[in-house]
Design a protein around this motif. Structure first.
Motif, PDB file in Angstrom:
ATOM      1  N   GLU A   1       0.615  -1.458   0.479  1.00 24.03           N
ATOM      2  CA  GLU A   1       0.048  -0.111  -0.356  1.00 24.03           C
ATOM      3  C   GLU A   1       1.024   1.087   0.175  1.00 24.03           C
ATOM      4  O   GLU A   1       0.432   2.200  -0.427  1.00 24.03           O
ATOM      5  CB  GLU A   1      -1.027  -0.244   1.346  1.00 24.03           C
ATOM      6  CG  GLU A   1      -1.641   1.415   1.306  1.00 24.03           C
ATOM      7  CD  GLU A   1      -2.806   1.203   2.403  1.00 24.03           C
ATOM      8  OE1 GLU A   1      -2.959   2.716   3.226  1.00 24.03           O
ATOM      9  OE2 GLU A   1      -2.843   0.698   3.231  1.00 24.03           O
ATOM     10  N   GLN A   2       2.216   0.815   0.875  1.00 28.99           N
ATOM     11  CA  GLN A   2       2.740   3.265   0.473  1.00 28.99           C
ATOM     12  C   GLN A   2       3.948   2.949  -0.209  1.00 28.99           C
ATOM     13  O   GLN A   2       3.152   3.920  -0.967  1.00 28.99           O
ATOM     14  CB  GLN A   2       3.706   2.203   2.242  1.00 28.99           C
ATOM     15  CG  GLN A   2       2.938   2.839   3.067  1.00 28.99           C
ATOM     16  CD  GLN A   2       4.027   3.354   4.237  1.00 28.99           C
ATOM     17  OE1 GLN A   2       3.134   2.687   5.609  1.00 28.99           O
ATOM     18  NE2 GLN A   2       4.759   3.165   4.610  1.00 28.99           N
ATOM     19  N   SER A   3       4.220   1.415  -0.318  1.00 27.15           N
ATOM     20  CA  SER A   3       4.458   1.997  -2.400  1.00 27.15           C
ATOM     21  C   SER A   3       4.035   2.147  -3.158  1.00 27.15           C
ATOM     22  O   SER A   3       4.116   3.404  -3.935  1.00 27.15           O
ATOM     23  CB  SER A   3       5.373   0.704  -2.665  1.00 27.15           C
ATOM     24  OG  SER A   3       5.850  -0.481  -1.428  1.00 27.15           O
ATOM     25  N   THR A   4       2.175   1.824  -3.538  1.00 28.70           N
ATOM     26  CA  THR A   4       1.675   2.313  -4.420  1.00 28.70           C
ATOM     27  C   THR A   4       1.817   3.593  -4.445  1.00 28.70           C
ATOM     28  O   THR A   4       1.651   4.440  -4.546  1.00 28.70           O
ATOM     29  CB  THR A   4       0.652   1.347  -4.291  1.00 28.70           C
ATOM     30  OG1 THR A   4       0.885  -0.350  -4.362  1.00 28.70           O
ATOM     31  CG2 THR A   4       0.042   2.106  -5.326  1.00 28.70           C
ATOM     32  N   ASN A   5       1.642   4.267  -2.574  1.00 25.32           N
ATOM     33  CA  ASN A   5       0.905   5.443  -2.702  1.00 25.32           C
ATOM     34  C   ASN A   5       2.037   6.472  -2.994  1.00 25.32           C
ATOM     35  O   ASN A   5       2.267   7.644  -3.703  1.00 25.32           O
ATOM     36  CB  ASN A   5       0.988   6.063  -1.396  1.00 25.32           C
ATOM     37  CG  ASN A   5      -0.228   6.668  -0.757  1.00 25.32           C
ATOM     38  OD1 ASN A   5      -0.343   7.878  -1.284  1.00 25.32           O
ATOM     39  ND2 ASN A   5       0.340   7.611   0.391  1.00 25.32           N
ATOM     40  N   THR A   6       3.813   6.236  -2.837  1.00 24.84           N
ATOM     41  CA  THR A   6       4.985   6.482  -2.795  1.00 24.84           C
ATOM     42  C   THR A   6       4.815   6.739  -3.920  1.00 24.84           C
ATOM     43  O   THR A   6       5.579   8.074  -5.051  1.00 24.84           O
ATOM     44  CB  THR A   6       6.385   5.587  -2.512  1.00 24.84           C
ATOM     45  OG1 THR A   6       6.079   5.422  -0.922  1.00 24.84           O
ATOM     46  CG2 THR A   6       7.371   6.987  -2.391  1.00 24.84           C
TER      47      THR A   6
END
Length: 227
Positions: free
Chosen positions: A186-191
């Protein structure tokens, strides 16, 4: 989420998309201020508020993961700050598209009605809806500005950023959402999404600067819509 499921490294990484988004929105606010100086201060405040919302939640995650300190108000600040900030930046970008300062009161009315409904019914959904819709609208308006400047790379990156944001919805609703692996996804996608926004904003501002220094368009010309 609790401190046992969320690592300090993951919490620190969460500051990356928050910082990227803040810089990207700041660039767009500056662009709006260049086209219509009157809206610049409000647009910049809006960009900062959106960024502060993300940084507040990142700080909450870090305190929880690293020190087992839970400050719910930091987490809760995300969407209210995003909503208020988005309205201000939308006003700035919409004015830039028209080449003149649009009336501010319709934008303020949307914010007031949303806050009133949320308070009257003691529900958070209207604030969440305004925040998410607002941030999406910012990317759409910025993409239109980029398209008028033929900055097609920027337009593509705005689309990529929006796709990443939309992908976060099923990720957050995934049955394994609370697992460490899914948190990283999730955080990688957001980044990736916020990095795309930042580069797109920079390309848009560069295209605007090049066009301005070449043709020196008036504000009215800047906001003219091709028939």
């Amino acid at each position: 989420m609790n401190s046992n499921d969320y690592t300090v490294v993951l919490a620190l990484e969460d500051f990356v998309p928050s910082g990227l988004a803040l810089v990207g929105f700041w660039i767009l606010a500056g662009l709006a201020g260049q086209v219509v100086p009157r809206v610049g201060p409000v647009a910049r405040v809006g960009a900062v508020l959106i960024g502060l919302g993300g940084l507040a939640k990142s700080t909450w995650k870090l305190l929880l993961a690293g020190f087992s300190i839970d400050l719910p108000w930091l987490e809760a600040a995300l969407f209210p700050l995003m909503a208020v900030g988005a309205v201000g930046l939308i006003w700035g970008l919409a004015s830039a598209l028209r080449g003149r300062s649009l009336p501010w009161w319709p934008f303020a009315a949307v914010l007031a009605v949303t806050a009133g409904v949320a308070a009257a019914y003691a529900i958070f959904a209207p604030i969440f809806a305004l925040a998410t819709t607002g941030v999406t609208t910012i990317s759409v308006l910025a993409a239109i500005i980029a398209g008028r400047r033929r900055a097609w790379g920027a337009v593509t990156l705005y689309v990529v950023g929006l796709a990443c944001v939309l992908l976060l919805v099923p990720l957050r609703n995934h049955p394994d959402h609370e697992t460490l692996a899914m948190q990283w996804v999730e955080q990688s996608t957001n980044t990736i999404g916020q990095a795309a926004l930042l580069v797109a904003a920079w390309l848009t501002a560069r295209a605007h600067h090049r066009a301005s220094t070449t043709s020196h368009p008036t504000p009215a010309q800047e906001g003219a819509v091709s028939s």
